[in-house]
Design an enzyme around this catalytic site. Sequence first.
Site, PDB file in Angstrom:
ATOM      1  N   PRO A 122       0.778  -1.247   0.000  1.00 47.54           N
ATOM      2  CA  PRO A 122       0.000   0.000   0.000  1.00 47.54           C
ATOM      3  C   PRO A 122       0.810   1.299   0.000  1.00 47.54           C
ATOM      4  CG  PRO A 122       0.021  -0.929   2.186  1.00 47.54           C
ATOM      5  CD  PRO A 122       0.748  -1.911   1.302  1.00 47.54           C
ATOM      6  N   CYS A 123       1.521   1.548  -1.082  1.00 48.77           N
ATOM      7  CA  CYS A 123       2.280   2.793  -1.200  1.00 48.77           C
ATOM      8  C   CYS A 123       1.348   4.003  -1.216  1.00 48.77           C
ATOM      9  CB  CYS A 123       3.177   2.769  -2.430  1.00 48.77           C
ATOM     10  SG  CYS A 123       2.339   2.472  -3.983  1.00 48.77           S
ATOM     11  N   HIS A 124       0.083   3.780  -1.537  1.00 51.34           N
ATOM     12  CA  HIS A 124      -0.889   4.884  -1.524  1.00 51.34           C
ATOM     13  C   HIS A 124      -1.147   5.395  -0.106  1.00 51.34           C
ATOM     14  CE1 HIS A 124      -3.373   1.260  -0.931  1.00 51.34           C
ATOM     15  NE2 HIS A 124      -4.182   2.060  -0.236  1.00 51.34           N
TER      16      HIS A 124
END
Length: 163
Positions: A122-124
């Site tokens: 989950p780089c977001h």
Amino acid sequence: MEVYKTYYQSEIGWIEITGNDDGVMTLEFVEARGVSGESLPKCIDECVTQLDEYFQGKRQEFSVKLNWQGTEFQVKVWEALLTVPYGKTASYMGIARKLGDEKAVRAVGTANGRNNIAIIVPCHRVIGSSGSLTGYAYGVWRKDWLLKHEAEYSKAEKQMDLF
């Protein structure tokens, strides 16, 4: 080892999924659907099912097998991203601190930007220290949508910086 490919139509665009028997290698937003493989490894079928559950608000954690494609440092950053819970956010500095080196904040940002297993890794969920969304390889509008989606289905009281 052969690499397989399929596509998933999400609410925010087509997602191309590649992988092999060792796990999912990429999950990236693309402009259009391409040609899918006919016989897919189990990890890709599981990935499609879990993405469906995620977009329906029924899944907060992924359990598909991953086949990392990056440097040792990048993999450490991506593994740290997996610790940011659904519905929460972290800063680049927070990730650097978690890795034990505040001076690595820019390197963390670069590794975050090179993550090629979107959503699952989950780089977001990584935002600027000021709370700004900053960049996202697939468009800040998608990052905003994903964070709002997770906030809607999260049990968290509000999104907040964890580290």
